[in-house]
Design a protein around this motif. Structure first.
Motif, PDB file in Angstrom:
ATOM      1  N   GLN A  66       0.811  -1.213   0.000  1.00 25.27           N
ATOM      2  CA  GLN A  66       0.000   0.000   0.000  1.00 25.27           C
ATOM      3  C   GLN A  66       0.852   1.274   0.000  1.00 25.27           C
ATOM      4  O   GLN A  66       0.304   2.378   0.019  1.00 25.27           O
ATOM      5  N   TRP A  67       2.176   1.126  -0.047  1.00 26.18           N
ATOM      6  CA  TRP A  67       3.055   2.289   0.053  1.00 26.18           C
ATOM      7  C   TRP A  67       2.901   3.198  -1.157  1.00 26.18           C
ATOM      8  O   TRP A  67       2.795   2.735  -2.293  1.00 26.18           O
ATOM      9  N   ARG A  68       2.900   4.491  -0.907  1.00 24.08           N
ATOM     10  CA  ARG A  68       2.733   5.472  -1.978  1.00 24.08           C
ATOM     11  C   ARG A  68       4.097   5.939  -2.484  1.00 24.08           C
ATOM     12  O   ARG A  68       4.633   6.952  -2.033  1.00 24.08           O
ATOM     13  N   TRP A  69       4.665   5.185  -3.396  1.00 21.51           N
ATOM     14  CA  TRP A  69       5.937   5.567  -3.992  1.00 21.51           C
ATOM     15  C   TRP A  69       5.730   6.778  -4.908  1.00 21.51           C
ATOM     16  O   TRP A  69       4.663   6.924  -5.489  1.00 21.51           O
ATOM     17  N   PRO A  70       6.696   7.670  -4.987  1.00 25.06           N
ATOM     18  CA  PRO A  70       8.082   7.563  -4.508  1.00 25.06           C
ATOM     19  C   PRO A  70       8.337   8.169  -3.128  1.00 25.06           C
ATOM     20  O   PRO A  70       9.428   8.697  -2.869  1.00 25.06           O
ATOM     21  N   THR A  71       7.348   8.138  -2.232  1.00 18.66           N
ATOM     22  CA  THR A  71       7.618   8.563  -0.851  1.00 18.66           C
ATOM     23  C   THR A  71       8.754   7.712  -0.295  1.00 18.66           C
ATOM     24  O   THR A  71       8.665   6.475  -0.310  1.00 18.66           O
ATOM     25  N   PRO A  72       9.837   8.310   0.186  1.00 18.33           N
ATOM     26  CA  PRO A  72      10.990   7.506   0.606  1.00 18.33           C
ATOM     27  C   PRO A  72      10.728   6.733   1.898  1.00 18.33           C
ATOM     28  O   PRO A  72       9.974   7.167   2.766  1.00 18.33           O
ATOM     29  N   VAL A  73      11.358   5.582   2.001  1.00 15.79           N
ATOM     30  CA  VAL A  73      11.339   4.781   3.225  1.00 15.79           C
ATOM     31  C   VAL A  73      12.619   5.088   3.989  1.00 15.79           C
ATOM     32  O   VAL A  73      13.728   4.903   3.461  1.00 15.79           O
ATOM     33  N   MET A  74      12.478   5.562   5.226  1.00 14.14           N
ATOM     34  CA  MET A  74      13.648   5.948   6.023  1.00 14.14           C
ATOM     35  C   MET A  74      13.505   5.399   7.436  1.00 14.14           C
ATOM     36  O   MET A  74      12.423   5.435   8.023  1.00 14.14           O
ATOM     37  N   LEU A  75      14.594   4.884   7.982  1.00 15.53           N
ATOM     38  CA  LEU A  75      14.605   4.411   9.364  1.00 15.53           C
ATOM     39  C   LEU A  75      14.801   5.562  10.341  1.00 15.53           C
ATOM     40  O   LEU A  75      14.468   5.441  11.528  1.00 15.53           O
ATOM     41  N   LYS A  76      15.345   6.665   9.862  1.00 16.36           N
ATOM     42  CA  LYS A  76      15.623   7.827  10.694  1.00 16.36           C
ATOM     43  C   LYS A  76      15.714   9.052   9.786  1.00 16.36           C
ATOM     44  O   LYS A  76      15.889   8.914   8.565  1.00 16.36           O
ATOM     45  N   PRO A  77      15.595  10.249  10.345  1.00 15.78           N
ATOM     46  CA  PRO A  77      15.757  11.452   9.515  1.00 15.78           C
ATOM     47  C   PRO A  77      17.147  11.505   8.888  1.00 15.78           C
ATOM     48  O   PRO A  77      18.131  11.021   9.461  1.00 15.78           O
ATOM     49  N   ILE A  78      17.221  12.088   7.709  1.00 19.10           N
ATOM     50  CA  ILE A  78      18.497  12.185   7.004  1.00 19.10           C
ATOM     51  C   ILE A  78      19.427  13.169   7.718  1.00 19.10           C
ATOM     52  O   ILE A  78      19.035  14.290   8.027  1.00 19.10           O
ATOM     53  N   GLU A  79      20.641  12.718   7.995  1.00 19.12           N
ATOM     54  CA  GLU A  79      21.639  13.584   8.631  1.00 19.12           C
ATOM     55  C   GLU A  79      22.356  14.412   7.572  1.00 19.12           C
ATOM     56  O   GLU A  79      22.734  13.909   6.522  1.00 19.12           O
ATOM     57  N   ARG A  80      22.538  15.679   7.853  1.00 19.43           N
ATOM     58  CA  ARG A  80      23.186  16.575   6.893  1.00 19.43           C
ATOM     59  C   ARG A  80      24.426  17.187   7.538  1.00 19.43           C
ATOM     60  O   ARG A  80      24.502  18.390   7.766  1.00 19.43           O
ATOM     61  N   GLU A  81      25.385  16.347   7.835  1.00 15.82           N
ATOM     62  CA  GLU A  81      26.622  16.821   8.454  1.00 15.82           C
ATOM     63  C   GLU A  81      27.462  17.584   7.435  1.00 15.82           C
ATOM     64  O   GLU A  81      27.327  17.397   6.216  1.00 15.82           O
ATOM     65  N   SER A  82      28.304  18.418   7.930  1.00 17.48           N
ATOM     66  CA  SER A  82      29.108  19.284   7.052  1.00 17.48           C
ATOM     67  C   SER A  82      30.460  18.659   6.746  1.00 17.48           C
ATOM     68  O   SER A  82      31.517  19.232   7.010  1.00 17.48           O
ATOM     69  N   LEU A  83      30.426  17.443   6.198  1.00 15.55           N
ATOM     70  CA  LEU A  83      31.671  16.761   5.844  1.00 15.55           C
ATOM     71  C   LEU A  83      31.918  16.774   4.344  1.00 15.55           C
ATOM     72  O   LEU A  83      32.867  16.156   3.859  1.00 15.55           O
ATOM     73  N   GLY A  84      31.049  17.424   3.621  1.00 13.72           N
ATOM     74  CA  GLY A  84      31.273  17.574   2.189  1.00 13.72           C
ATOM     75  C   GLY A  84      30.701  16.482   1.317  1.00 13.72           C
ATOM     76  O   GLY A  84      30.868  16.526   0.089  1.00 13.72           O
ATOM     77  N   PHE A  85      30.036  15.478   1.916  1.00 16.34           N
ATOM     78  CA  PHE A  85      29.471  14.399   1.117  1.00 16.34           C
ATOM     79  C   PHE A  85      28.041  14.735   0.704  1.00 16.34           C
ATOM     80  O   PHE A  85      27.266  15.287   1.494  1.00 16.34           O
ATOM     81  N   ALA A  86      27.695  14.376  -0.525  1.00  9.40           N
ATOM     82  CA  ALA A  86      26.329  14.579  -0.996  1.00  9.40           C
ATOM     83  C   ALA A  86      25.410  13.534  -0.358  1.00  9.40           C
ATOM     84  O   ALA A  86      25.773  12.358  -0.259  1.00  9.40           O
ATOM     85  N   VAL A  87      24.231  13.953   0.079  1.00  9.64           N
ATOM     86  CA  VAL A  87      23.247  13.036   0.647  1.00  9.64           C
ATOM     87  C   VAL A  87      22.011  13.042  -0.239  1.00  9.64           C
ATOM     88  O   VAL A  87      21.757  13.990  -0.990  1.00  9.64           O
ATOM     89  N   TRP A  88      21.237  11.969  -0.141  1.00 11.20           N
ATOM     90  CA  TRP A  88      20.026  11.869  -0.968  1.00 11.20           C
ATOM     91  C   TRP A  88      19.045  12.966  -0.565  1.00 11.20           C
ATOM     92  O   TRP A  88      18.801  13.205   0.619  1.00 11.20           O
ATOM     93  N   ASP A  89      18.482  13.632  -1.561  1.00 12.82           N
ATOM     94  CA  ASP A  89      17.535  14.710  -1.295  1.00 12.82           C
ATOM     95  C   ASP A  89      16.551  14.796  -2.459  1.00 12.82           C
ATOM     96  O   ASP A  89      16.831  15.400  -3.485  1.00 12.82           O
ATOM     97  N   GLY A  90      15.406  14.168  -2.295  1.00 12.07           N
ATOM     98  CA  GLY A  90      14.417  14.145  -3.356  1.00 12.07           C
ATOM     99  C   GLY A  90      13.701  15.458  -3.574  1.00 12.07           C
ATOM    100  O   GLY A  90      13.019  15.633  -4.595  1.00 12.07           O
ATOM    101  N   SER A  91      13.860  16.417  -2.651  1.00 10.18           N
ATOM    102  CA  SER A  91      13.153  17.688  -2.783  1.00 10.18           C
ATOM    103  C   SER A  91      13.949  18.732  -3.564  1.00 10.18           C
ATOM    104  O   SER A  91      13.368  19.606  -4.204  1.00 10.18           O
ATOM    105  N   SER A  92      15.273  18.638  -3.525  1.00 13.53           N
ATOM    106  CA  SER A  92      16.083  19.654  -4.199  1.00 13.53           C
ATOM    107  C   SER A  92      16.961  19.114  -5.310  1.00 13.53           C
ATOM    108  O   SER A  92      17.462  19.885  -6.125  1.00 13.53           O
ATOM    109  N   SER A  93      17.162  17.806  -5.372  1.00 14.07           N
ATOM    110  CA  SER A  93      17.995  17.209  -6.409  1.00 14.07           C
ATOM    111  C   SER A  93      17.105  16.634  -7.508  1.00 14.07           C
ATOM    112  O   SER A  93      16.279  15.755  -7.244  1.00 14.07           O
TER     113      SER A  93
END
Length: 297
Positions: free
Chosen positions: A12-39
């Motif tokens: 019944q999942w409404r894709w492409p709503t992402p499945v996440m175990l926890k909120p996405i961490e956005r640490e300032s280490l320079g690595f790109a993280v998944w972001d369906g809202s801006s990428s």
């Protein structure tokens, strides 16, 4: 129970709503993280399953429209079957793990043959081709309903190629993709998307002249029995199958007959696949949804 809840939620999942175990961490280490809202690239992902560790990535970025459709269908079948099993006092949970009878489920298939002369060339060529198979699915999924068999199949040692009188000593493997018309479509041709796929793969800069790629249509009635035998090894762990003595002699591509014991095992595998279509099995549910139509390739 957890297993039943898993299938119910994902069916019944409404894709492409992402499945996440926890909120996405956005640490300032320079690595790109998944972001369906801006990428824009991430927004095109169809079935985002986000990894919990930094940097967050989509572990299912290669899912296509066709493979997502297959998974959603299977989730729904499994959810329904779980509900039936929970209500049954004698629960046979093995029904939940019956393998999809791929080689009897379609009338039409695409057969992809990968060939090379030496073992070293074959290892490189087959690895590269395997990495590009998703491109073929992508090219044809706009035209037909697609279901690829996930594993490569290596023919038996006594395999005689079509058009040859004897074994040619070359290395080869096969991929198979089940195809059928979409609802309401009368005629389909896959010649152009197959051509695009072949041009893409054959343009590999490291390809040698002896490295070949052949793609051809194949009806279910034309599938060699060793294909069903390979399916039997996958679904039953390699256990030997038994068959009646009156089974007709088998041939590979109209050439030399298979050995008697191989014929019996392959034919029994076909019977085993057909048995999965009994009432109440997952295949019964699939058959109610499946339209078997001709596809021109």
């Amino acid at each position: 129970m957890a297993l039943c809840r898993f299938f119910k939620i994902f069916s019944q999942w409404r894709w492409p709503t992402p499945v996440m175990l926890k909120p996405i961490e956005r640490e300032s280490l320079g690595f790109a993280v998944w972001d369906g809202s801006s990428s824009a690239r991430d927004a095109r992902h169809l079935m985002p399953l986000i990894t919990p560790a930094y940097p967050a990535m989509n572990s299912s970025y290669s899912v296509s429209h066709s493979t997502l459709s297959i998974m959603m269908e299977e989730f729904g079948i499994a959810a329904q079957l779980c509900s039936e099993l929970l209500m049954n006092p004698v629960v046979d949970w093995a029904r939940l793990f019956e393998q999809y009878p791929f080689f009897t489920a379609y009338k039409n298939y695409l057969q992809v043959e990968v060939i090379a002369d030496t073992s070293e060339d074959f290892r490189a060529w087959s690895g590269y081709t395997h990495s590009k198979m998703r491109l073929l699915v992508r090219e044809i999924q706009d035209h037909v309903v697609v279901r690829p068999w996930p594993d490569e199949i290596i023919p038996p040692e006594d395999y005689i190629p079509e058009g040859c009188a004897e074994k040619d000593g070359r290395h080869r493997l096969f991929y198979f993709i089940g195809v059928k018309k979409k609802a309401g479509v009368k005629q389909v041709s896959l010649q152009e998307p197959v051509k695009v796929f072949k041009q893409e793969v054959l343009s590999w800069q490291h390809r040698k002249a002896s490295m070949e790629l052949r793609v051809r249509p194949c009806k279910a009635s034309e599938l060699p029995l060793w294909v069903h035998k390979a399916y039997s090894r996958t679904s039953s762990g390699g256990e030997e199958q038994q068959q009646d003595d009156d089974q007709e002699a088998a041939t590979v591509n109209g050439k030399a007959p298979l050995e008697e014991e191989e014929e019996a095992a392959a034919a029994a595998a076909v019977e085993n696949i057909a048995a999965q279509s009994s009432p109440g099995s997952p295949e019964s549910a699939r058959k109610r949804k499946r339209e078997e139509e001709e596809v021109q390739t």
